[in-house]
Design an enzyme around this catalytic site. Structure first.
Site, mmCIF file in Angstrom:
data_model
loop_
_atom_site.group_PDB
_atom_site.id
_atom_site.type_symbol
_atom_site.label_atom_id
_atom_site.label_comp_id
_atom_site.label_asym_id
_atom_site.label_seq_id
_atom_site.Cartn_x
_atom_site.Cartn_y
_atom_site.Cartn_z
ATOM 1 N N GLY A 148 47.673 -13.965 9.669
ATOM 2 C CA GLY A 148 47.170 -14.235 11.004
ATOM 3 C C GLY A 148 45.834 -13.550 11.227
ATOM 4 O O GLY A 148 45.773 -12.335 11.311
ATOM 5 N N ALA A 149 44.747 -14.360 11.288
ATOM 6 C CA ALA A 149 43.410 -13.782 11.503
ATOM 7 C C ALA A 149 42.989 -13.938 12.957
ATOM 8 O O ALA A 149 41.847 -14.269 13.260
ATOM 9 C CB ALA A 149 42.391 -14.437 10.571
ATOM 10 N N VAL A 203 51.104 -13.188 13.834
ATOM 11 C CA VAL A 203 50.954 -14.630 14.050
ATOM 12 C C VAL A 203 51.107 -14.998 15.527
ATOM 13 O O VAL A 203 51.477 -16.121 15.859
ATOM 14 C CB VAL A 203 51.947 -15.435 13.168
ATOM 15 C CG1 VAL A 203 51.583 -15.310 11.705
ATOM 16 C CG2 VAL A 203 53.396 -14.992 13.394
ATOM 17 N N GLY A 204 50.802 -14.043 16.384
ATOM 18 C CA GLY A 204 50.823 -14.327 17.819
ATOM 19 C C GLY A 204 51.986 -13.645 18.517
ATOM 20 O O GLY A 204 52.769 -12.919 17.907
ATOM 21 N N HIS A 249 15.341 -0.812 30.579
ATOM 22 C CA HIS A 249 14.716 -0.808 29.253
ATOM 23 C C HIS A 249 14.689 0.604 28.691
ATOM 24 O O HIS A 249 14.308 1.531 29.412
ATOM 25 C CB HIS A 249 13.293 -1.345 29.335
ATOM 26 C CG HIS A 249 12.580 -1.272 28.015
ATOM 27 N ND1 HIS A 249 12.836 -2.172 27.001
ATOM 28 C CD2 HIS A 249 11.672 -0.377 27.536
ATOM 29 C CE1 HIS A 249 12.097 -1.843 25.950
ATOM 30 N NE2 HIS A 249 11.385 -0.757 26.246
#
Ligand SMILES: Cc1cc2nc3c(=O)[nH]c(=O)nc-3n(C[C@H](O)[C@H](O)[C@H](O)COP(=O)(O)OP(=O)(O)OC[C@H]3O[C@@H](n4cnc5c(N)ncnc54)[C@H](O)[C@@H]3O)c2cc1C
Length: 485
Positions: A190-191, A290-291, A464
């Site tokens: 699972g990525a 996987v979730g 900035h």
């Protein structure tokens, strides 16, 4: 009845504890039932998020990133450290201390706001005018009576059929947060967000990590440009490998190793047929990510007729009202993104609804973050979603490479991308891959909540040198107004 409450919240995660505190602050007599226990068997409020999710994973990501900086990046600043090493036990102890402090913090907020905690498993026993909730803790049971019930029972790791989690060799997120030493070879099935974050932690500490992903592409929920950039950046590192389009055939633990048999849809075509190649990977540890699946086990939904949909979520409307009068459900156990801040916002909304107020949660402006390096964050629509729904849009993009603060940080990869409606210029989505994306995305959420245009962002003064100037430049680029300072 002594145990009669205006509101009983079942579940003490970021959905439930926030709902309980808000309800109590609004003058409602409130109880929270939560069954989470820590390693010492003591109640530990905060749910998945604080105990085994957002917080401990971010603690380990920070430790491992510091290690990587010390080992590989400090030299460029002229800082020389010889023989950098990692003390995994100390890293885990730091993480555990953060978790303990935060769970104790939730408990003290309960006391301060007069929320009564009932540790144990809560389940509906009967409905009617008032609901009866039984709380079971070991052999003891207690019954609470509630005018309103908020179900906040969260989610659990989605199981992979045929793969038994032992949280030692084959782990879910729980075991992945407590490996006692750095595994030499680590696989992650699972990525997605959890797989990427946990894989990053152990890769930075020296593991050779292989991510096995069933989908044909990488990070398919993110904007395509961001996903492409992320794939390019993450996997150029030695020791981090991604294989997509896989199908797991078998996972077996033999001795101190885990063998993963899987097939890959081959890229080369053979007589018009996709080739399927059988592969085997042998690792020291495997993380299954996987979730997550909604958790309504033991809730007693049937006893009162609480409607659960085919995927296991409690069915709710836009205001998180379930099908029963005065019953609400929030967080991971209902539709929408499985994210802690979404759960908490729904918790506040529901408490305020019960108190007679008119709050709402805008699911279209929930920010997503992946705490990799560089971080990924987005809010609103992706470019592929806008194309699919035939929306006319303009895009502006600006890289961190050209930003002075990013150069000073030494973090110059990635970009900000803004998508705005072609006619009205209203911002439809913002996507960031780069340093501190998790912090920068807040500006995008505020802008979208206030229906800002890209020109509004372009006309706001940004300090900035700061990373936020990249957001400013991306907004200028939407209308080809770029200054390229
Ligand atoms: C490794 C990992 C990393 C994550 N990182 C992030 C992140 O960085 N950012 C983010 O936004 N999200 C993250 N998440 C997701 C986040 O943890 C969840 O979205 C969030 O915890 C959901 O909150 P919840 O209150 O709905 O449920 P949960 O946090 O799951 O809490 C539910 C609670 O209810 C209890 N409970 C369940 N049933 C009962 C019952 N019948 N009686 C009594 N108590 C019960 C459970 O024990 C638990 O304490 C991560 C998740 C994981 C696993």
């Amino acid at each position: 009845m002594a145990n009669a409450f205006d509101v009983v919240v079942i579940g003490g995660g970021p959905g439930g504890y926030v709902a309980a505190i808000r309800a109590a602050q609004l003058g409602l007599k409130t109880a929270c039932v939560d069954d989470w226990k820590n390693a010492k068997g003591k109640p530990s409020l905060g749910g998945t998020c604080v105990n085994v999710g957002c917080i401990p994973s971010k603690a380990l990501l920070e430790s491992s990133e510091n290690y990587e900086r010390a080992a590989h990046k400090f030299a460029a600043h002229g800082i020389r450290i010889d023989n950098v090493s990692i003390d995994v036990a100390a890293m885990l102890a730091r993480k555990n201390k953060i978790v303990d402090t935060l769970t104790a913090g939730v408990a003290s907020l309960f006391k301060k706001n007069k929320v009564t905690l009932f540790p144990g498993l809560g389940r509906f026993v009967s409905g009617g005018d008032r609901y009866r909730i039984e709380v079971r803790s070991g052999e003891q049971t207690e019954t609470l009576e509630a005018a309103h019930v908020i179900v906040a029972t969260g989610s659990v790791p989605r199981p992979l059929p045929g793969v038994a989690i032992d949280n030692e060799f084959i782990t879910d997120n729980v075991g992945a947060l407590q490996f006692p030493e750095v595994p030499k070879r680590l696989a992650v099935i699972g990525a997605g967000v959890i797989g990427l974050e946990m894989g990053s932690v152990w890769r930075r500490l020296g593991s050779e990590v292989t991510l096995l992903e069933a989908l044909p592409g990488f990070l398919m929920a993110a904007d395509n440009d961001v996903a492409k950039e992320a794939q390019k950046i993450f996997f150029r590192e030695a020791g981090f490998k991604l294989i997509t389009g896989i199908k797991i055939a078998e996972v077996a633990k033999t001795g101190n190793e885990v063998r993963i048999k899987y097939s890959v849809q081959g890229k080369e075509q053979s007589q018009g047929q996709e080739q399927v190649q059988a592969q085997e990977l042998v690792v020291d540890k495997l993380i299954v990510a996987v979730g997550r699946a909604p958790n309504t086990d033991g809730l007693g939904a049937d006893a009162v007729g609480l409607q659960i949909d085919a995927r296991g979520f409690v069915e709710v409307d836009a205001e998180c009202r379930a099908n029963l009068p005065n019953v609400y459900a929030i967080g991971d156990v209902v539709r929408g993104p499985m994210l802690a801040h979404k759960a908490s916002e729904e918790g506040v909304m529901v408490a305020e609804l019960i108190a007679g107020q008119k709050p709402h949660v805008n699911l279209d402006t929930i920010p997503w973050v992946i705490y990799t390096s560089p971080e990924i964050a987005w809010v609103g629509k992706t470019e592929q979603e806008l194309k699919a729904q035939d929306t006319q849009y303009r895009a502006g993009r600006f890289p961190f490479l050209a930003n002075g603060r990013a150069k000073a940080l030494g973090e110059t990869v990635g970009f900000v991308k803004i998508l705005a409606d072609a006619k009205s210029d209203r911002i439809l989505g913002m996507h960031i891959i780069g340093p501190f994306a998790s912090e920068m995305i807040a500006e995008a959420v505020v802008a979208m909540e206030f229906s800002a245009s890209s020109e509004d962002i372009a006309r706001i003064v940004h300090a900035h040198p700061s990373l936020s100037e990249v957001m400013h430049e991306a907004a200028l680029a939407v209308d080809a107004r770029a200054l390229h300072i």
